[in-house]
Write an enzyme that holds these catalytic residues in place. Sequence first.
Site, PDB file in Angstrom:
ATOM      1  N   TYR A  96      88.376  77.226  44.381  1.00  0.00           N
ATOM      2  CA  TYR A  96      87.685  78.389  44.936  1.00  0.00           C
ATOM      3  C   TYR A  96      86.242  78.022  45.305  1.00  0.00           C
ATOM      4  CZ  TYR A  96      85.228  82.774  45.364  1.00  0.00           C
ATOM      5  OH  TYR A  96      84.427  83.791  45.832  1.00  0.00           O
ATOM      6  N   ARG A 102      75.463  83.026  36.486  1.00  0.00           N
ATOM      7  CA  ARG A 102      74.328  83.967  36.440  1.00  0.00           C
ATOM      8  C   ARG A 102      74.746  85.389  36.786  1.00  0.00           C
ATOM      9  NH1 ARG A 102      70.804  83.154  41.406  1.00  0.00           N
ATOM     10  NH2 ARG A 102      72.575  84.359  42.189  1.00  0.00           N
ATOM     11  N   ARG A 133      84.926  91.808  40.323  1.00  0.00           N
ATOM     12  CA  ARG A 133      85.161  90.480  40.893  1.00  0.00           C
ATOM     13  C   ARG A 133      85.126  89.483  39.734  1.00  0.00           C
ATOM     14  NH1 ARG A 133      81.053  89.444  45.601  1.00  0.00           N
ATOM     15  NH2 ARG A 133      79.572  90.206  44.058  1.00  0.00           N
ATOM     16  N   PHE A 159      64.777  70.511  51.854  1.00  0.00           N
ATOM     17  CA  PHE A 159      65.729  71.588  52.099  1.00  0.00           C
ATOM     18  C   PHE A 159      66.886  71.536  51.094  1.00  0.00           C
ATOM     19  CE2 PHE A 159      69.738  72.863  54.089  1.00  0.00           C
ATOM     20  CZ  PHE A 159      69.462  74.171  54.434  1.00  0.00           C
TER      21      PHE A 159
END
Length: 418
Positions: A168, A212, A225, A285
Site C-alpha cells: 500500500y 502520526r 481509515r 528538496f
Amino acid sequence: MVSLRAILKHPDDLYPMLKLKLAMRNAEKQIPPEPHWGFCYSMLHRVSRSFALVIQQLDTDLRDAICIFYLVLRALDTVEDDTSIATDVKIPILMDFHSFIYNRDWHFSCGTKAYKVLMDEFHHVSTAFQELGRSYQEAIEDITMRMGAGMAKFISKEVETVDDYDEYCHYVAGLVGLGLSKLFHASGKEDMATEHLSNSMGLFLQKTNIIRDYLEDINEIPKSRMFWPRQIWSKYVNKLEDLKYEENSVKALQCLNDMVTNALLHVEDSLKYMSALRDPSIFRFCAIPQVMAIGTLALCYNNIQLFRGVVKMRRGLTAKIMDRTKTTADVYGAFYDFSRMLKSKVDDNDPNARKTKDRLEAIIKICRDSGTLTQRKSYIIESQPRYNPTLIVVIFMILAILVAYLSATRQSHMRLIS
C-alpha cells in the site's frame, strides 16, 4: 503565531522562524501571471506551504513539473480519501485518472476546503500539465496510472500483513519517490536512481505519516481509515480502534513502538539515496522531508499523546530544519541526533526494545562512519539558552510587529489588484 513561552524556552528558534516567515512571504509573491500557472502555484501554497517553499529553489522547468506532479497526485489522493464517494464510482475514477490530465474539461467535485477547489477547477492543472516537456509528461502519466490502480486495489482490500502495508505504501508514496527520480533524471541534473532506493524514500515518509495520523484516520467520518497492518496491531489489541482507549495505554505504546521500529527499516536506503544526489537544490528538496520524518518518529515513539491528540514538531525546530539542511553533513547530523533522541526513549521492557535499539545503532553507525559529524553544529540537542530573556521579549515584539505589517501590506496589495 508561535507563543512567547516557546520562544523563551527555545530562543535559538527565533531567527530561523523569522527567516522562514519572510521566505514564505516572498514565495507567495512569485506566483506566475498566467491564469493556469497562477492557480497551480496558489493552490500549492494552500495545500502545503512548506512544500511550496522548498520547491522555489529548483530551476523553473523542474519546479513546474514537480508542482504539477504534486497537484495531480493530491487530486488523486483526494478522490481516494473521500469516504463519501461510493466504491463503484471511486474505483473507475482512480483507474482512469491518468487520462484525465490530458482532458482540459474534466473535473470532479469531492473533498473539502482547498482540495474541493482543486478538484472543481482541475482544468487549470491539466492545462499546465500539457505545457510541460514530453519527458516530464510521460513520467507523471506513468506514476499516476500505477498509483491509481494501486489505490483502487486497496479500496476493497484491508491492510492485513506487513507485506500488504509495504505494498500500500508503495502505491501511495513509493511511486512518488520513483516519479521524482524520473523527473530529476529528465531534467538532466541527476542519474536515474534505482527503484528500490526511490521506493524506500517514499515508504519512510508515508509510514511516518500513517503512524502520526492514527487518531485522525481512526476517527474519520463517515468511515474510519485503517492503515496500520493487522499483523502488527493484533498482537496488542482485538480492534485497531481499541488503541485510543485509556485502559489500553500500555498495549497502545507497545504497538506504536512496533510501528516506529518497522519504519526505521527504510532509513539506510534513504541516506544512501540522498548521498548520491549531485544538485544542491534537489538535495535540499529531498533531504528536508526526510529529516522531518526521522524527527517526527523521535517525537512519536513511546508517546501516548499520539492516541489522545496531535503530535507534531514545534515550529521553531521545523524552521531550523528548513534553514539548515543544506549538505550531507547536515543530514547525517540530524539523523544521528534524532536517532540518539529516539534511542534514549526506548524502555528495555518494551517487547521490541532489542530490535529497535539494533536498528537505531545501525543508523547511528552509518552517520558516524560518514565522517561528517564534526562538520556541523547540532541544533536538535540544544545547550542552555545564553540570551537575556528581556532581549528575547523585545525581539519577539519586533517580530510580531513586522509580521503584522507584512500582513497588512499584502492585504492592501490584494485590494489594489482585485
